[in-house]
Scaffold this active site. Structure first.
Site, PDB file in Angstrom:
ATOM      1  N   CYS A  75       1.080   2.482  11.048  1.00  0.00           N
ATOM      2  CA  CYS A  75       2.194   3.422  11.115  1.00  0.00           C
ATOM      3  C   CYS A  75       1.746   4.841  11.459  1.00  0.00           C
ATOM      4  O   CYS A  75       2.351   5.478  12.336  1.00  0.00           O
ATOM      5  CB  CYS A  75       3.037   3.385   9.843  1.00  0.00           C
ATOM      6  SG  CYS A  75       2.155   2.981   8.339  1.00  0.00           S
ATOM      7  N   ARG A 133      -9.410  -4.123   6.110  1.00  0.00           N
ATOM      8  CA  ARG A 133      -9.288  -3.757   4.695  1.00  0.00           C
ATOM      9  C   ARG A 133     -10.499  -4.268   3.935  1.00  0.00           C
ATOM     10  O   ARG A 133     -10.922  -5.405   4.122  1.00  0.00           O
ATOM     11  CB  ARG A 133      -7.988  -4.323   4.106  1.00  0.00           C
ATOM     12  CG  ARG A 133      -6.778  -3.673   4.765  1.00  0.00           C
ATOM     13  CD  ARG A 133      -5.463  -4.121   4.179  1.00  0.00           C
ATOM     14  NE  ARG A 133      -4.374  -3.552   4.973  1.00  0.00           N
ATOM     15  CZ  ARG A 133      -3.091  -3.889   4.842  1.00  0.00           C
ATOM     16  NH1 ARG A 133      -2.743  -4.785   3.934  1.00  0.00           N
ATOM     17  NH2 ARG A 133      -2.182  -3.323   5.600  1.00  0.00           N
ATOM     18  N   GLN A 193      -2.097  -7.615  12.451  1.00  0.00           N
ATOM     19  CA  GLN A 193      -0.682  -7.512  12.097  1.00  0.00           C
ATOM     20  C   GLN A 193       0.187  -7.501  13.340  1.00  0.00           C
ATOM     21  O   GLN A 193      -0.139  -6.833  14.318  1.00  0.00           O
ATOM     22  CB  GLN A 193      -0.430  -6.228  11.325  1.00  0.00           C
ATOM     23  CG  GLN A 193      -1.048  -6.232   9.952  1.00  0.00           C
ATOM     24  CD  GLN A 193      -0.343  -5.249   9.038  1.00  0.00           C
ATOM     25  OE1 GLN A 193       0.825  -5.422   8.712  1.00  0.00           O
ATOM     26  NE2 GLN A 193      -1.042  -4.217   8.660  1.00  0.00           N
ATOM     27  N   ASP A 249       2.783  -5.770  14.071  1.00  0.00           N
ATOM     28  CA  ASP A 249       3.408  -4.611  13.465  1.00  0.00           C
ATOM     29  C   ASP A 249       4.466  -4.013  14.390  1.00  0.00           C
ATOM     30  O   ASP A 249       4.344  -4.086  15.606  1.00  0.00           O
ATOM     31  CB  ASP A 249       2.317  -3.569  13.192  1.00  0.00           C
ATOM     32  CG  ASP A 249       2.597  -2.777  11.939  1.00  0.00           C
ATOM     33  OD1 ASP A 249       3.682  -2.928  11.371  1.00  0.00           O
ATOM     34  OD2 ASP A 249       1.714  -2.004  11.536  1.00  0.00           O
ATOM     35  N   HIS A 269       7.416  -0.564  14.564  1.00  0.00           N
ATOM     36  CA  HIS A 269       8.004   0.626  13.942  1.00  0.00           C
ATOM     37  C   HIS A 269       9.197   1.104  14.741  1.00  0.00           C
ATOM     38  O   HIS A 269       9.090   1.313  15.949  1.00  0.00           O
ATOM     39  CB  HIS A 269       6.958   1.735  13.820  1.00  0.00           C
ATOM     40  CG  HIS A 269       5.856   1.372  12.886  1.00  0.00           C
ATOM     41  ND1 HIS A 269       4.641   0.905  13.305  1.00  0.00           N
ATOM     42  CD2 HIS A 269       5.828   1.319  11.525  1.00  0.00           C
ATOM     43  CE1 HIS A 269       3.894   0.610  12.250  1.00  0.00           C
ATOM     44  NE2 HIS A 269       4.590   0.844  11.157  1.00  0.00           N
ATOM     45  N   LYS A 313      11.330  -2.089   0.201  1.00  0.00           N
ATOM     46  CA  LYS A 313      11.025  -3.123   1.199  1.00  0.00           C
ATOM     47  C   LYS A 313      11.901  -4.348   1.015  1.00  0.00           C
ATOM     48  O   LYS A 313      12.422  -4.602  -0.071  1.00  0.00           O
ATOM     49  CB  LYS A 313       9.583  -3.640   1.019  1.00  0.00           C
ATOM     50  CG  LYS A 313       8.496  -2.634   1.120  1.00  0.00           C
ATOM     51  CD  LYS A 313       7.122  -3.325   1.166  1.00  0.00           C
ATOM     52  CE  LYS A 313       6.721  -3.990  -0.147  1.00  0.00           C
ATOM     53  NZ  LYS A 313       5.452  -4.716  -0.084  1.00  0.00           N
ATOM     54  N   HIS A 357       9.474   0.030   9.162  1.00  0.00           N
ATOM     55  CA  HIS A 357       8.287  -0.783   9.441  1.00  0.00           C
ATOM     56  C   HIS A 357       8.686  -2.253   9.376  1.00  0.00           C
ATOM     57  O   HIS A 357       9.461  -2.637   8.499  1.00  0.00           O
ATOM     58  CB  HIS A 357       7.197  -0.578   8.383  1.00  0.00           C
ATOM     59  CG  HIS A 357       6.857   0.848   8.066  1.00  0.00           C
ATOM     60  ND1 HIS A 357       5.595   1.347   8.226  1.00  0.00           N
ATOM     61  CD2 HIS A 357       7.610   1.882   7.591  1.00  0.00           C
ATOM     62  CE1 HIS A 357       5.580   2.626   7.855  1.00  0.00           C
ATOM     63  NE2 HIS A 357       6.783   2.976   7.463  1.00  0.00           N
TER      64      HIS A 357
END
Lengths: 604, 604
Positions: free
Chosen positions: A298, A327, A345, A347, A349, A430, A476
């Site tokens: 993000c 991570r 991911q 991902d 946005h 979320k 997200h």
């Protein structure tokens, strides 16, 4: 019987396990013994002696004796210093360490152990430096409870496995042995659990990953860093491509960002304060830049948004990127593809106006619904709210209305849901999607998150109709979640029998003898010019030919071992009739060469 | 006049520049003044005073005076300690530092400066601690030469620009000013150079990158780490996809590897000893693993090869991966996309038997040829051999025969080539491809490398026909090289006028008035269902509509500013005739709606 009682039962069984171990090996030193999914465990240090599954019979027998003795669980409390003295006297150094930590830190306990698991704090309002204990028979344990009334009230149980576990998860501390057990109210429930466990073993993605040649772990590269073989890469790519195409059909545009950044980016976003110690740090030997590997995308995406002036007419701006985040997971928690250090991911946005939130959430809910119905997994959602803790950023009022908006969208979309406090991201509430697999297990997969915090922290803006500068909202979303984790779920869900569109090798042609080779060339020409268009577009067929001088039976066995979903058997009769004999898990059928492309395109 | 004389001329002009600066600003302190492409530079420290382009006239005038003075370039040598004393006396601290380094390190000089650039070592076999000087007029400089006989013999020159440059490239050292000049034998050559430079400025990818909204650099993320916008990502993807599809058509299979690794991998490969200080180091806060960001992919790919037993029948095994590598480049050397810290390589590795090398090299040469003829760039190749240095691994005999094999393949494929010693990789010789762009500049792009070293170091093997275990050969190849660098070349080569297949926005529909909107819907339907199949397969059309209430002239100007290659103008007459008016750089033509798809697919 309710969940609370099941919890007390399992917790009591943890004590009974420890008591049995102590009866057999009086020198045993105990760590913690919490309740976990379906059961419990206890961490035990027996010095040089290692418990193995061969000891399970003996331990279980002793446990059953303790159960038969109907020992009462008796609660009492001690002042902290007396508790420490007790740990010393009974030669329990791990308990002593926990108690010392407790004494030092006041009401809380060390963050590396869940409070309820360790269970050392008294429930009452009494003195904070009083700690609780439970005794059954000769066994006493530092414990918060609750427990059943006596050892006879614990339902059915079974010790399942034993595994090494570092004390407090720290690889520099002693390695203890973690004894796992499961427990249920009724024997039928235990049987069902064990059956499902057998099933799960057969479907274990680590085993199938090897059998189907999907990925490898190299000790030179490191734990939690899988390398994908050609077959595994096809699977990764086709899943990622599906998610990409789906999101593109909902108006998302691909962007690309690097895997590293100066930590300035996370200091601005707020991630540094929250997750700074979970990042891989990167050192430049050329410059003094303080850098890190990105654990999420993000903040990077905000910088692309910020690279152009935006007007209210340009919104929503929707970015997608399927990219690998890093991570710094604990080594002990890494397992196959389920938890990795390199997680890719899918991902996305959205940057939008406040009045666009509802519509955007609805679109994302619809995309998730489409994906999981294709994958044939039932979804339910968790509405993840904040709790009263202070790890959250942004105004509380905004949180309240945002949580309500999410709930309204979930209800409007007729989704099965439940609500949970304390599961929100630090920047907003979320919607977390839980998908149920073929053997009834639930996995957390997709997520949609509202964010009123980061746009402000990055000073993102757009020019509104009246000329004023406004701050957009960020949403997200990841549909697969982590591609690697999703692969582990998908492999186990399908037991490696991937649907045709996703299979690394979709078709294998098995010849009966060499008289058909010229005809097989023709068949391959048809396959080479056939492209599947759903659910993934432009999905060229992946096929091979087994024309070895081996029996058909052997060829079928080998293709089946690799779980090739479509086997096309070609013999002289097939050649004569200009057809192929299709063998799949659903059917055995003849398809004429002329209709082969159409037949393949119509498969689900 | 030959190249050597041009070199001496430019080198002499570097001295004349410094001499002129010293005449104007006697307090000037000098760094180094080497010859570079087309000219020379000199690093100068004038304290608080900053030279600007406004001073160029004055400096050039002084230079011309020095040239008119026909000062002789006189060579002499001094023992190192006397040289140091000279630097002290003349108050030249940078020269003093270089001389001190030279004294300390004996024959070599600090690795951060190229020996020939600094030019301090005497040519003769005489004492290693003698250093050379050249004097012209009042100006004396530590220098290896060569120079022209006197200042009058320097052809035509021009000072071009001045830029900050850290002393020895180290951002913690003082920032000097680097004065660049160009020089040629003939005025016509200088004119041509300046003309090309004007052209190059117009094509500068950093400028076009911004104008065409292709990428952004964020100070929060860091220098050399571009983030790609939706338009730039389309361009990245379509180029990478072309390379992927091309390599797949040559039998390569996609694999995937993580961006980090334990350094054990590079200790085994030999990269650690060679490139250890050019890597980004990664620190895990959870474990004590020593890790790094991958600067190349070959060692990772060996681990996928090693994950399965291989037989001679399985070879060649061909892996491709387009993935991002990280290199800790000096901040001062970063520029746009040309040199970045995050470089995405379209990397490939063949593992084959010795008898398969020739065939594999030929296939790769053919792939490179195909790609660059599509891109419309002329290729020539450099055969990069080892020299006598000791940075190379592997037996010398193998090197000799490998170099011959590469040369034979290049000749057999009728490629324009030249040979160069000292440009090989540490594990083997290379074929490096140089592509010439539209304004005549040559760029190093693709590479093919033979490797007899890494397979052995990783103990890779295959079972040969006789049952013995053999070591495969590795062939490294990248067609685009680095995607980012290639993009910078491609943007400048095309001046941002990308071919239709690669353009981020391929088509813009420009309406003449609102009466045609329903017809534009029909046009868009045709576009949405048209997919380009060459050179990239499954290339869906990327189009937009400008239906604003603006003049057609304005719409055309804006579409042209964004370099949209196809503008479809639609007015009432077009609607009436069921056609569109196509406006491209090549032509203006009418195409009927029925033939539009075919027309678009036929475009080059």
């Amino acid at each position: 019987m309710n969940q609370d009682n099941l919890y007390a039962m399992r917790h009591s069984l943890a004590h009974i396990t420890a008591a049995a171990v102590q009866r057999i090996w009086p020198e045993a030193k105990f760590g913690v013994g919490p309740v976990v999914d379906d059961g419990f465990y206890y961490d035990i240090d027996l010095g040089d002696h290692k418990v193995s599954e061969q000891n399970f019979n003996k331990i279980e027998k002793t446990m059953r004796r303790i159960i038969a003795e109907k020992q009462e669980f008796k609660h009492f409390t001690l002042p902290i210093d007396e508790a420490i003295a007790w740990a010393k006297e009974t030669n329990q150094p791990y308990k002593e360490e926990l108690l010392n930590d407790l004494k030092r830190s006041g009401t809380t306990i060390a963050s590396d152990l869940d409070q309820s698991e360790m269970g050392t704090i008294t429930d009452g309002d009494s003195a904070l430096d009083e700690v609780g204990f439970y005794t059954n028979g000769n066994f006493t344990d530092l414990c918060r409870g609750p427990h059943v009334a006596n050892t006879h009230e614990v339902g059915v149980f079974k010790l399942l496995r034993v595994a090494g576990a570092y004390w407090r998860g720290n690889e520099n501390r002693p390695q203890m042995q973690r004894l796992y057990g499961v427990a249920f109210n009724e024997p039928a429930e235990l049987d069902e659990y064990l059956e499902r466990r057998e099933q799960a073993k057969l479907r274990d993605h680590r085993r199938l990953g090897k059998e189907l040649d999907l990925y490898t772990i190299s000790p030179l590269v490191g734990a939690g860093l899988p390398l994908f073989t050609p077959r595994g890469t096809v699977l990764r790519d086709v899943l990622a491509q599906y998610s990409n195409q789906l999101r593109q059909s909902y108006g998302f545009q691909k962007v690309w960002t690097p895997h590293i950044t100066k930590t300035d980016l996370y200091e601005t976003s707020g991630h540094w304060a929250k997750f700074g110690d979970e990042l891989f740090l990167v050192t430049s030997q050329e410059t003094s830049d303080k850098m890190a590997l990105k654990p999420m995308n993000c903040p990077h995406h905000t910088q692309i948004y910020a690279s152009s002036p935006r007007s209210y007419r340009d919104l929503p701006v929707r970015f997608l990127e399927t990219t690998t985040d890093y991570r710094d997971e604990k080594t002990g928690e890494l397992g196959g593809l389920n938890r990795v250090r390199s997680l890719t991911q899918d991902d996305s946005h959205v940057f939008c106006r406040h009045d666009q939130i509802e519509d955007e959430i609805n679109r994302l809910l619809s995309a998730a619904d489409k994906l999981y119905s294709t994958i044939d997994m039932k979804l339910r959602v968790r509405l993840s709210y904040r709790d009263d803790g202070d790890g959250y950023l942004g105004e509380k009022d905004l949180w309240g209305s945002a949580q309500e908006q999410l709930k309204a969208a979930v209800i409007a979309n007729n989704l099965d849901y439940f609500e949970q406090d304390g599961e929100a991201a630090f920047y907003g509430p979320k919607i977390d999607f839980m998908a149920t697999d073929a053997i009834g297990r639930e996995h957390q997969v997709a997520t949609i998150q509202l964010d009123f915090v980061q746009p402000g922290r990055f000073s993102l803006g757009y020019t509104d109709e009246d000329g004023s500068t406004q701050t957009p909202v960020m949403i997200h979303c990841a549909l697969l979640g982590s591609v690697e984790r999703f692969m582990s779920v998908f492999i186990e869900h399908t037991a490696g029998w991937f649907p045709v569109w996703a299979a690394p090798e979709q078709i294998r042609i098995l010849t009966i003898n060499d008289t058909v080779l010229d005809y097989v060339d023709e068949v391959e020409q048809v396959l080479a010019s056939t492209v599947l268009m759903t659910p993934v577009k432009y999905n060229e067929l992946r096929f091979s030919r087994d024309a070895r001088n081996e029996s058909l039976g052997k060829k079928i066995r080998e293709a089946t071992a690799k779980k090739v979903p479509l086997q096309l058997i070609v013999g002289p009769q097939d050649k004569e009739a200009r057809q192929v004999s299709v063998r799949s898990r659903d059917e055995e059928t003849k398809v004429s060469l002329d209709e082969l492309a159409e037949y393949l395109q119509s498969l689900k």
